[in-house]
Enzyme design. Structure first.
Site, PDB file in Angstrom:
ATOM      1  CD  GLN A 120      -3.106   0.787   2.021  1.00 11.15           C
ATOM      2  OE1 GLN A 120      -4.006  -0.117   1.863  1.00 11.15           O
ATOM      3  NE2 GLN A 120      -3.062   1.027   3.515  1.00 11.15           N
ATOM      4  CD  GLU A 172      -1.999   7.369   2.629  1.00 10.91           C
ATOM      5  OE1 GLU A 172      -0.815   7.366   2.904  1.00 10.91           O
ATOM      6  OE2 GLU A 172      -2.824   6.988   3.298  1.00 10.91           O
ATOM      7  CG  ASP A 203       1.217   0.164   5.223  1.00 12.56           C
ATOM      8  OD1 ASP A 203       0.731  -0.924   5.599  1.00 12.56           O
ATOM      9  OD2 ASP A 203      -0.023   0.925   5.257  1.00 12.56           O
ATOM     10  CD  GLU A 210       1.365   1.377   8.850  1.00 15.55           C
ATOM     11  OE1 GLU A 210       0.096   1.414   8.664  1.00 15.55           O
ATOM     12  OE2 GLU A 210       1.933   2.505   8.439  1.00 15.55           O
ATOM     13  CG  ASP A 258      -2.999   0.703  10.769  1.00 16.22           C
ATOM     14  OD1 ASP A 258      -3.916   0.880  11.935  1.00 16.22           O
ATOM     15  OD2 ASP A 258      -3.120   1.005   9.640  1.00 16.22           O
ATOM     16  CE  LYS A 311      -4.038   4.272  10.190  1.00 14.15           C
ATOM     17  NZ  LYS A 311      -4.290   3.136   9.474  1.00 14.15           N
ATOM     18  NE  ARG A 321      -7.517   5.608   8.961  1.00 14.62           N
ATOM     19  CZ  ARG A 321      -8.259   4.747   9.481  1.00 14.62           C
ATOM     20  NH1 ARG A 321      -8.777   4.538  10.903  1.00 14.62           N
ATOM     21  NH2 ARG A 321      -8.361   3.447   8.743  1.00 14.62           N
ATOM     22  CB  SER A 322      -6.467   6.990   2.583  1.00 15.44           C
ATOM     23  OG  SER A 322      -7.757   6.273   2.873  1.00 15.44           O
ATOM     24  CE  LYS A 363       1.803   5.758   7.208  1.00 16.47           C
ATOM     25  NZ  LYS A 363       1.159   4.196   6.907  1.00 16.47           N
TER      26      LYS A 363
END
EC number: 4.2.1.11
Length: 425
Positions: A163, A205, A242, A285, A312, A337, A366-367, A388
Site C-alpha cells: 500500500q 495520499e 506498509d 507497518e 496498525d 489513529k 487516514r487516506s 505519517k
C-alpha cells in the site's frame, strides 16, 4: 473554568469527496474549537465504527447526517455546562452515553469530532496552541515524517500489492531540513518516473501511483531518487513500507495479485526479511495480517531487533489490544489513529501504554483526510517522534507539514528533532 456553551455538527467533505463530520464547540468565555474527522480506506476489523447513513439517495449511502444529528442532540445535551478543561470527563460522558464497545450507536466520527473540538476550544481559552495545552513543557519533540511517495494497494489504481512506500528523512538535523530534503526527493522521483514513461498522477495520499508490479521496482527507484537528489540512502534518508498485509490475507495465505504470487506465512516473513536485507528499510507497518498472530510473532523474532515493526490493523489504537500484542511478542511499535478508538483521552492512554512498554508510537492520518491539522499538534504534544501524513503534494497532506514547520519555529531553541531516536534502533 470555561464551560461548554454550544456544540454544532456539520456534514462536510473529505479529500476523497466523501462526507465527514465537522464539529464546532463554543465555550462560555467565547473560545471556539473546531475539528474535522478523517476516514480510512484500509480499515481494521476492530476499529471503532464510523456512523454512515446508508441512504442510497444521498452520497451513495455514505452520508453522515445521523452522526451530525447525534452531535447536535444527544452529545450536545449531555455536555452543555461541562468543564472543557476536563477532557477525561468529557470523553467518559460520551463513551457512557454511546453505551457500545465500538461506539456504533452514536458513531466514532461523532464522538471524535466533539472530543477534538473541545480540546481545541480549551486550548484557545487558555491562550495556548493545542500542542502546548495538551503536552506542557515536554511538548518539544518534532516527529520524523514517514512520507508516502509511492502508493499502491487500496490507495491507488495500479498493480502494486503493497500500500505504501515511504521515505524517512531521519538523518536531517531539524524538521525544517527534513521537509526540504523530502520535497527534493519527491520532485526528483517525479522527474525520473516521467522520464521512464510512467504516469505521475498521484493517489489518495499524494504519492505517485506508477504501474509497477513488484515492491522491488518501487524500492529500487526510491533508492535511486534519494541518491540523485544528493542524499545518502540509509544515512540521510531511509525507507519504510506498509504492505497492509490484512488486505493480502486470503484463507491463511498472502495473495499478491500484482505479482501473481501466493505466499505462506513463513514465505511472507522470509520475503520481508529479504527486502530489509537488500534495502535501507527502517520501518515495516502491518507486515502480517491482523488475524495472523503466529505470523506477527515470527516476523518480530526475525526482524524486531533491527527494524521497527508497526502494528496498525492488529492494534487499532486500542490499549487492550496493544497490551495483548506485547504479551504475545508482536511488533515493537504502534500506529496511532484517533478515529480508530474514537476519543482523545483513549488515544492518549494508548500512547502512554506504548511508551510504557518502550514501543514507538507513530501518529497517523487516514487516506480520507481534510484540512484539519490536529494530528500535527498531537504528535508533538504526545512526543510520538514519528508522523505519517502523506506525501509532498495535496493540500490535505502538506497542511500537516506546514503546521509542524510553524510549531518548530514557535518552539525556537527548545525544538528537538526525533531523527536520532529512529536511527538508534
Amino acid at each position: 473554568m470555561s464551560k461548554v456553551a454550544e456544540i454544532r455538527g456539520l456534514e462536510v467533505l473529505d479529500s476523497r469527496g466523501n462526507p465527514t463530520v465537522e464539529v464546532e464547540v463554543v465555550l462560555d468565555d467565547g473560545a471556539v474549537g473546531r475539528a474535522i474527522v478523517p476516514s480510512g480506506a484500509s480499515t481494521g476489523a476492530r476499529e471503532a465504527v464510523e456512523l454512515r447513513d446508508a441512504d442510497p439517495r444521498r452520497y451513495l449511502g455514505r452520508g453522515v447526517l445521523r452522526a451530525v444529528q447525534a452531535v447536535n442532540t444527544e452529545l450536545c445535551e449531555a455536555l452543555l455546562g461541562r468543564d472543557a478543561g476536563d477532557q477525561p470527563e468529557i470523553d467518559t460522558i460520551m463513551i457512557d452515553l454511546d453505551g457500545t464497545p465500538d461506539k456504533r450507536r452514536l458513531g466514532a466520527n461523532a464522538l471524535l469530532g466533539v472530543s477534538l473540538a473541545v480540546a481545541h476550544a480549551a486550548a484557545m481559552s487558555n491562550g495556548l496552541p493545542l500542542f502546548a495545552y495538551l503536552g506542557g513543557e515536554r511538548a518539544s519533540l518534532l516527529p520524523v515524517p514517514l512520507i508516502n511517495v509511492i502508493n499502491g494497494g487500496a490507495h491507488a489504481d495500479n498493480a502494486l500489492d503493497f500500500q505504501e512506500f515511504m521515505i524517512v528523512p531521519a538523518g536531517a538535523p531539524t524538521f525544517t531540513e527534513a521537509v526540504r530534503a523530502s520535497a527534493e526527493v519527491f520532485h526528483t522521483l517525479r522527474a525520473m518516473l516521467k522520464a521512464a514513461g510512467y504516469t505521475t498522477n498521484v493517489g489518495d495520499e499524494g504519492g505517485f501511483a506508477p504501474e509497477f508490479h513488484a515492491a522491488e521496482e518501487a524500492l529500487d527507484i526510491l533508492v535511486a531518487a534519494i541518491a540523485k537528489a544528493g542524499y545518502r540512502p540509509g544515512e540521510d534518508i531511509a525507507l519504510a513500507i506498509d504492505p497492509a498485509a490484512s488486505e493480502l490475507y486470503v484463507n491463511g495465505s498472502y495473495v499478491y495479485q500484482g505479482e501473481g504470487v501466493e505466499r505462506s506465512r513463513e514465505e511472507q516473513v522470509a520475503y520481508l526479511v529479504r527486502l530489509a536485507d537488500r534495502y535501507p528499510i527502517v520501518s515495516i507497518e502491518d507486515g502480517m495480517a491482523e488475524d495472523d498472530a503466529m505470523g506477527w510473532q515470527l516476523l518480530t523474532r526475525q526482524l524486531g531487533k533491527r527494524c521497527q515493526l508497526v502494528g496498525d490493523d492488529v492494534f487499532c489504537t486500542h490499549p487492550t489490544l496493544l497490551r495483548q500484542g506485547v504479551e504475545q511478542g508482536m511488533a515493537n511499535a504502534i500506529l496511532v489513529k484517533a478515529n480508530q478508538i474514537g476519543t482523545l483521552s483513549e488515544m492518549r492512554e494508548t500512547v502512554r501504554v506504548a511508551h510504557g512498554y518502550a514501543y514507538s508510537a507513530v501518529m497517523s492520518h487516514r487516506s480520507g483526510e481534510t484540512e484539519d491539522v490536529t494530528i500535527a499538534d498531537l504528535a508533538v504534544a504526545l512526543r510520538c517522534g514519528q508522523i505519517k501524513t502523506g506525501s509532498m503534494s495535496r493540500a490535505d497532506r502538506t497542511a500537516k507539514y506546514n503546521r509542524l514547520l510553524r510549531i518548530e519555529r514557535e518552539l525556537g531553541s527548545r525544538a528537538e528533532y526525533a531523527g536520532a531516536l529512529l536511527r538508534r534502533r
